[in-house]
Motif scaffolding. Sequence first.
Motif, PDB file in Angstrom:
ATOM      1  N   GLU A  64       0.716  -1.278  -0.134  1.00  0.00           N
ATOM      2  CA  GLU A  64      -0.013  -0.064  -0.112  1.00  0.00           C
ATOM      3  C   GLU A  64       0.790   1.343  -0.043  1.00  0.00           C
ATOM      4  O   GLU A  64       0.640   2.205  -0.777  1.00  0.00           O
ATOM      5  N   TYR A  65       1.918   1.104   0.790  1.00  0.00           N
ATOM      6  CA  TYR A  65       2.678   2.560   0.910  1.00  0.00           C
ATOM      7  C   TYR A  65       3.363   2.820  -0.513  1.00  0.00           C
ATOM      8  O   TYR A  65       3.601   3.804  -0.974  1.00  0.00           O
ATOM      9  N   ALA A  66       4.114   1.698  -0.987  1.00  0.00           N
ATOM     10  CA  ALA A  66       4.612   1.599  -2.489  1.00  0.00           C
ATOM     11  C   ALA A  66       3.652   2.190  -3.352  1.00  0.00           C
ATOM     12  O   ALA A  66       3.914   2.894  -4.356  1.00  0.00           O
ATOM     13  N   ALA A  67       2.400   1.848  -3.427  1.00  0.00           N
ATOM     14  CA  ALA A  67       1.496   2.276  -4.513  1.00  0.00           C
ATOM     15  C   ALA A  67       0.947   3.723  -4.288  1.00  0.00           C
ATOM     16  O   ALA A  67       0.849   4.650  -5.279  1.00  0.00           O
ATOM     17  N   ARG A  68       1.293   4.223  -2.881  1.00  0.00           N
ATOM     18  CA  ARG A  68       0.924   5.642  -2.536  1.00  0.00           C
ATOM     19  C   ARG A  68       2.193   6.617  -2.866  1.00  0.00           C
ATOM     20  O   ARG A  68       1.933   7.835  -2.972  1.00  0.00           O
ATOM     21  N   HIS A  69       3.397   5.928  -2.613  1.00  0.00           N
ATOM     22  CA  HIS A  69       4.680   6.697  -2.628  1.00  0.00           C
ATOM     23  C   HIS A  69       5.444   5.987  -3.577  1.00  0.00           C
ATOM     24  O   HIS A  69       6.574   5.699  -3.244  1.00  0.00           O
ATOM     25  N   PRO A  70       5.063   6.128  -4.831  1.00  0.00           N
ATOM     26  CA  PRO A  70       6.024   5.563  -6.010  1.00  0.00           C
ATOM     27  C   PRO A  70       7.375   6.272  -5.953  1.00  0.00           C
ATOM     28  O   PRO A  70       8.563   5.795  -6.277  1.00  0.00           O
ATOM     29  N   GLY A  71       7.548   7.579  -5.535  1.00  0.00           N
ATOM     30  CA  GLY A  71       8.938   8.118  -5.869  1.00  0.00           C
ATOM     31  C   GLY A  71       9.837   7.820  -4.687  1.00  0.00           C
ATOM     32  O   GLY A  71      10.999   7.840  -4.699  1.00  0.00           O
ATOM     33  N   ARG A  72       9.206   7.164  -3.550  1.00  0.00           N
ATOM     34  CA  ARG A  72      10.079   6.836  -2.401  1.00  0.00           C
ATOM     35  C   ARG A  72      10.669   5.240  -2.615  1.00  0.00           C
ATOM     36  O   ARG A  72      11.776   4.966  -2.244  1.00  0.00           O
ATOM     37  N   VAL A  73       9.931   4.420  -3.133  1.00  0.00           N
ATOM     38  CA  VAL A  73      10.283   2.987  -3.155  1.00  0.00           C
ATOM     39  C   VAL A  73      11.058   2.454  -4.438  1.00  0.00           C
ATOM     40  O   VAL A  73      10.340   2.341  -5.375  1.00  0.00           O
ATOM     41  N   SER A  74      12.331   2.336  -4.273  1.00  0.00           N
ATOM     42  CA  SER A  74      12.777   1.794  -5.462  1.00  0.00           C
ATOM     43  C   SER A  74      12.446   0.345  -5.912  1.00  0.00           C
ATOM     44  O   SER A  74      12.657  -0.060  -7.034  1.00  0.00           O
ATOM     45  N   HIS A  75      12.398  -0.324  -4.790  1.00  0.00           N
ATOM     46  CA  HIS A  75      12.310  -1.835  -5.077  1.00  0.00           C
ATOM     47  C   HIS A  75      11.228  -2.249  -3.952  1.00  0.00           C
ATOM     48  O   HIS A  75      11.519  -1.764  -2.728  1.00  0.00           O
ATOM     49  N   LEU A  76      10.604  -3.439  -4.228  1.00  0.00           N
ATOM     50  CA  LEU A  76       9.446  -4.154  -3.133  1.00  0.00           C
ATOM     51  C   LEU A  76      10.076  -5.365  -3.117  1.00  0.00           C
ATOM     52  O   LEU A  76       9.854  -6.088  -4.096  1.00  0.00           O
TER      53      LEU A  76
END
Length: 380
Positions: free
Chosen positions: A136-148
């Motif tokens: 959910e965080y990755a979906a909301r903050h694409p600029g923050r998460v380089s890899h999931l």
Amino acid sequence: MPRRRHFAAPGMGHESQACRIPPVASQHIRFCTTPDGVSLAYAMGGQGTPWVKTPNWLNHLELDAASPVWRSWLHRMTRHHTLLRYDARGCGLSDRDVPSLSFETYIVDLETVVAAAGLDRFVLYGASQGAAVALEYAARHPGRVSHLVLYGGYLRGVRRRNASPAALEEADTMVKLVELGWGRENSAFRQVFATQFIPDGTLEQMKAFDELQRKTVSPGMAAAILQTLHSVDVSASAARVQCPTLVLHSRGDARVPFEEGRKLAGAIPGAEFVPLDSQNHILLEHQSAWEHFFVEIEGFLARHGAASAAESPALADLTPAEARVLDLLAAGLTNERIAQQLAIAPKTVRNHVNHIFQKLDVRDRGAAIVLAREHGLGQR
């Protein structure tokens, strides 16, 4: 990059089992406060590529470092990575008595911890319940998460899976077991969870996991957490994940069915899926799946350009924020695009670029890009 700090695991210096525990990579515990006033404990340790780990069932920053269930995982993860982890609200060293508990508060808590730690961009890791939070965080903050990276996770809690009446009854029974027996000295109630999470664990690990559960959370809070997780549903958010994603799941997982991991990977665009030969929901060092887990993760990061600037002597003086800006610079992005990607001000990007030039002893953008690409950055 953050400097390595020295930390002794809890109990070191006393005549106890903890004296025989290999030292876990350094950590300093700090606290931050959420918008609704909850104090969250977080810690950073190790050095290298920044990673953020979301909480799972159940964590305690201090006790995990000495636990035979978690200490090897922490030691391995902090060898080459800077690991940020935190105790969920209601658990561990975070506030135990909280005003509210919901899936949304878990997202806000992650946002709060990331802001407090000052991280701009990082690999996000979620296991079990933490996988849904990470997604959910990755979906909301694409600029923050380089890899999931997700392990043992699911899109929907048991009450959202069109589960059978028997499965729903089992879920309700587990909540009742927690309410009735969690706080008792007799471990019979909590052992039900231990046998689901680490069926292949040693006797020492089983006992340690049981004790960790008892010391980490109150009976009422444990029951409330379970009820919250039963209603999780991030299936609508999965399609919005933009970063490279790796999903791993144990074939014989007794806590979260293997099929749920397969569905999780199928819902995220381009996600890679790795089955692991284990019955455990928490992987342990003596299992063959343990090494397979880490080999797959390192291979995934290498394939998708997650080289750490800290691992290159030429780039070792860069901060995590500067390393990320250099990575995007090497990928051909303008300052304006970098600002948009990282959700920071253009002026901040210009400051980072100037600092990069000084630290790398280069005169211009072109020279910085050449040097960065020679060290594996800018790959897309």
